[in-house]
Design a protein around this motif. Structure first.
Motif, mmCIF file in Angstrom:
data_model
loop_
_atom_site.group_PDB
_atom_site.id
_atom_site.type_symbol
_atom_site.label_atom_id
_atom_site.label_comp_id
_atom_site.label_asym_id
_atom_site.label_seq_id
_atom_site.Cartn_x
_atom_site.Cartn_y
_atom_site.Cartn_z
ATOM 1 N N SER A 174 -2.361 -0.449 -3.713
ATOM 2 C CA SER A 174 -3.176 0.768 -3.751
ATOM 3 C C SER A 174 -2.281 1.984 -3.562
ATOM 4 O O SER A 174 -1.219 1.891 -2.942
ATOM 5 N N GLU A 232 0.896 -1.154 0.000
ATOM 6 C CA GLU A 232 0.000 0.000 0.000
ATOM 7 C C GLU A 232 0.938 1.208 0.000
ATOM 8 O O GLU A 232 1.900 1.238 0.768
ATOM 9 N N ASN A 277 -2.636 5.975 -2.255
ATOM 10 C CA ASN A 277 -3.422 7.011 -1.587
ATOM 11 C C ASN A 277 -2.560 8.255 -1.564
ATOM 12 O O ASN A 277 -1.437 8.223 -1.059
ATOM 13 N N LYS A 297 -4.610 9.353 6.906
ATOM 14 C CA LYS A 297 -6.042 9.051 6.910
ATOM 15 C C LYS A 297 -6.850 10.162 7.579
ATOM 16 O O LYS A 297 -7.938 10.509 7.105
ATOM 17 N N TYR A 318 1.359 5.385 0.298
ATOM 18 C CA TYR A 318 0.813 6.672 0.715
ATOM 19 C C TYR A 318 1.819 7.746 0.296
ATOM 20 O O TYR A 318 3.005 7.627 0.616
ATOM 21 N N TYR A 321 -6.451 13.264 -2.757
ATOM 22 C CA TYR A 321 -7.091 14.336 -2.010
ATOM 23 C C TYR A 321 -6.306 15.620 -2.182
ATOM 24 O O TYR A 321 -5.072 15.607 -2.175
ATOM 25 N N SER A 339 -7.120 6.777 -4.326
ATOM 26 C CA SER A 339 -7.685 8.018 -3.786
ATOM 27 C C SER A 339 -6.658 9.139 -3.859
ATOM 28 O O SER A 339 -5.498 8.958 -3.517
ATOM 29 N N MET A 351 -7.006 13.018 5.142
ATOM 30 C CA MET A 351 -7.887 12.661 4.028
ATOM 31 C C MET A 351 -9.353 12.853 4.407
ATOM 32 O O MET A 351 -10.171 13.205 3.544
#
Length: 191
Positions: free
Chosen positions: A101, A74, A103, A181, A76, A129, A127, A184
């Motif tokens: 993923s 993952e 983010n 998180k 970020y 943001y 995602s 976000m």
């Protein structure tokens, strides 16, 4: 700028798009792969390593190399700037299964600066943001371990001297992910 194989063997100069994937071989655009290899070889679990890039590698070069060990991950990312080559490298890593993923926290002016790059990212990443942000943080979280990179590098090809830290401390990675998180939740989703 030459296309360099990450195993530090020169590859024929590419014409056109410098990024491609050929079966099991993957390549990364990097002026100083020996310096990047030296940095990555010094990383040890539970430690933090400080670096100066001397303009020899970009953030995406480092992350693509780290994904060879920490995959699937993952990912970020917080960054002020993002360019097409970095987005394409991340997409190829997703297609290879190295990334599960992505983010991303981006500066709120992203849609104005290079719209086509951000549209490509929006179509491919889990995602994105928008928020007023200048922090450059990347976290990889995988079963093989966690990597946190904090520094001055954006996700661009950059010949400038950049500085940062790479930590293989899982608690630090989890701390940053928790804050990602939380941010976000309050940020505007890029639609």
């Amino acid at each position: 700028m030459a296309l360099i194989e990450t195993a530090i063997q020169p590859v024929k100069e590419a014409t056109g798009n410098p990024l491609f994937s050929a079966g099991d071989a993957d390549f990364v655009l990097c002026r100083g792969p020996e310096k990047l290899k030296m940095l990555l070889d010094k990383l040890q679990p539970g430690t933090t390593t400080y670096y100066l890039s001397d303009g020899d590698f970009s953030m995406q070069d480092m992350v693509i190399e780290l994904l060879k060990k920490y995959r699937p991950a993952e990912v970020y990312i917080s960054t002020y700037s993002l360019r097409e080559l970095a987005v394409r490298q991340l997409i190829l890593a997703m297609e290879r299964g190295d990334i599960s993923s992505i983010n991303m926290l981006l500066d709120y002016r992203a849609p104005v600066r290079t719209m086509q790059v951000y549209e490509m990212a929006k179509m491919n990443f889990a995602s994105i943001y928008l928020i007023s942000i200048h922090a450059k943080i990347t976290v990889l979280k995988s079963v093989a371990g966690c990597v946190t990179i904090v520094g001055s590098q954006n996700w661009t090809v950059n010949p400038k001297i950049e500085s940062g830290t790479v930590s293989l401390n899982e608690e630090l990675a989890d701390w940053y992910i928790k804050h990602f998180k939380k941010i976000m939740c309050d940020a505007k989703i890029f639609t």
